[in-house]
Write a protein that holds these residues in place. Structure first.
Motif, PDB file in Angstrom:
ATOM      1  N   UNK A  37       0.840  -1.200   0.000  1.00 43.86           N
ATOM      2  CA  UNK A  37       0.000   0.000   0.000  1.00 43.86           C
ATOM      3  C   UNK A  37       0.874   1.249   0.000  1.00 43.86           C
ATOM      4  N   UNK A  38       0.320   2.329  -0.504  1.00 42.11           N
ATOM      5  CA  UNK A  38       1.094   3.590  -0.554  1.00 42.11           C
ATOM      6  C   UNK A  38       1.395   4.107   0.841  1.00 42.11           C
ATOM      7  N   UNK A  39       0.547   3.795   1.819  1.00 43.83           N
ATOM      8  CA  UNK A  39       0.781   4.232   3.190  1.00 43.83           C
ATOM      9  C   UNK A  39       2.041   3.610   3.782  1.00 43.83           C
ATOM     10  N   UNK A  40       2.414   2.475   3.263  1.00 46.23           N
ATOM     11  CA  UNK A  40       3.584   1.736   3.750  1.00 46.23           C
ATOM     12  C   UNK A  40       4.907   2.374   3.326  1.00 46.23           C
ATOM     13  N   UNK A  41       4.898   3.140   2.252  1.00 47.07           N
ATOM     14  CA  UNK A  41       6.133   3.695   1.684  1.00 47.07           C
ATOM     15  C   UNK A  41       6.919   4.505   2.707  1.00 47.07           C
ATOM     16  N   UNK A  42       6.223   5.354   3.441  1.00 43.67           N
ATOM     17  CA  UNK A  42       6.916   6.230   4.397  1.00 43.67           C
ATOM     18  C   UNK A  42       7.536   5.472   5.569  1.00 43.67           C
ATOM     19  N   UNK A  43       7.148   4.210   5.770  1.00 45.52           N
ATOM     20  CA  UNK A  43       7.667   3.424   6.889  1.00 45.52           C
ATOM     21  C   UNK A  43       8.831   2.516   6.490  1.00 45.52           C
ATOM     22  N   UNK A  44       9.232   2.562   5.226  1.00 47.72           N
ATOM     23  CA  UNK A  44      10.287   1.667   4.748  1.00 47.72           C
ATOM     24  C   UNK A  44      11.646   2.024   5.322  1.00 47.72           C
ATOM     25  N   UNK A  45      12.487   1.017   5.419  1.00 43.10           N
ATOM     26  CA  UNK A  45      13.872   1.198   5.829  1.00 43.10           C
ATOM     27  C   UNK A  45      14.600   1.952   4.706  1.00 43.10           C
TER      28      UNK A  45
END
Length: 135
Positions: free
Chosen positions: A8-16
């Motif tokens: 999901x696009x919301x996950x992008x900001x949480x990536x390492x």
């Protein structure tokens, strides 16, 4: 070697920030791609399913090319994101690629053999061949 699966696009900001290979399971917008590159400055490969590749704009393709980020077509078959956020390329497969490379097989031969034996597309096999495979 691991491929980070993003659903999901919301996950992008949480990536390492150290992610190098990312598979997007959703249809990314230009904004999503820019955010991904900003969040993960060391990214080398973005993989998308075939159906989403046709919708990537020429400007994004050019942007990724300028950033030296490969945009590859491919799927992660049978991977359960709820169990593991990474798809791990089997170490045995990497070892086989390494052995074929040592035996002197051509890049095309290796791509063809490995992609027919595994679920990896020839483009991903070509990427693995360019990296130093250490198992």
């Amino acid at each position: 070697m691991k491929i980070r699966v993003v659903s999901s696009r919301e996950e992008i900001s949480t990536l390492n920030p150290n992610e190098r290979i990312v598979h997007l399971t959703f249809r990314p917008s230009n904004k999503d791609i820019f955010e991904l590159v900003e969040t993960c400055p060391r990214i080398e490969v973005i993989q998308l399913p075939k159906s989403y590749m046709a919708t990537v704009s020429k400007s994004i393709e050019m942007f990724l090319q300028m950033q030296r980020i490969q945009l590859l077509e491919g799927d992660i078959w049978g991977h359960r994101k709820d169990i593991n956020e990474y798809y791990v390329i089997p170490p045995l497969l990497l070892e086989n690629i390494k052995e074929m490379k040592i035996e002197g097989k051509s890049t095309e031969e290796i791509e063809k053999m490995v992609s027919s034996e595994s679920k990896l597309k020839p483009e991903m096999v070509a990427y693995l061949l360019t990296k130093e495979i250490s198992v």
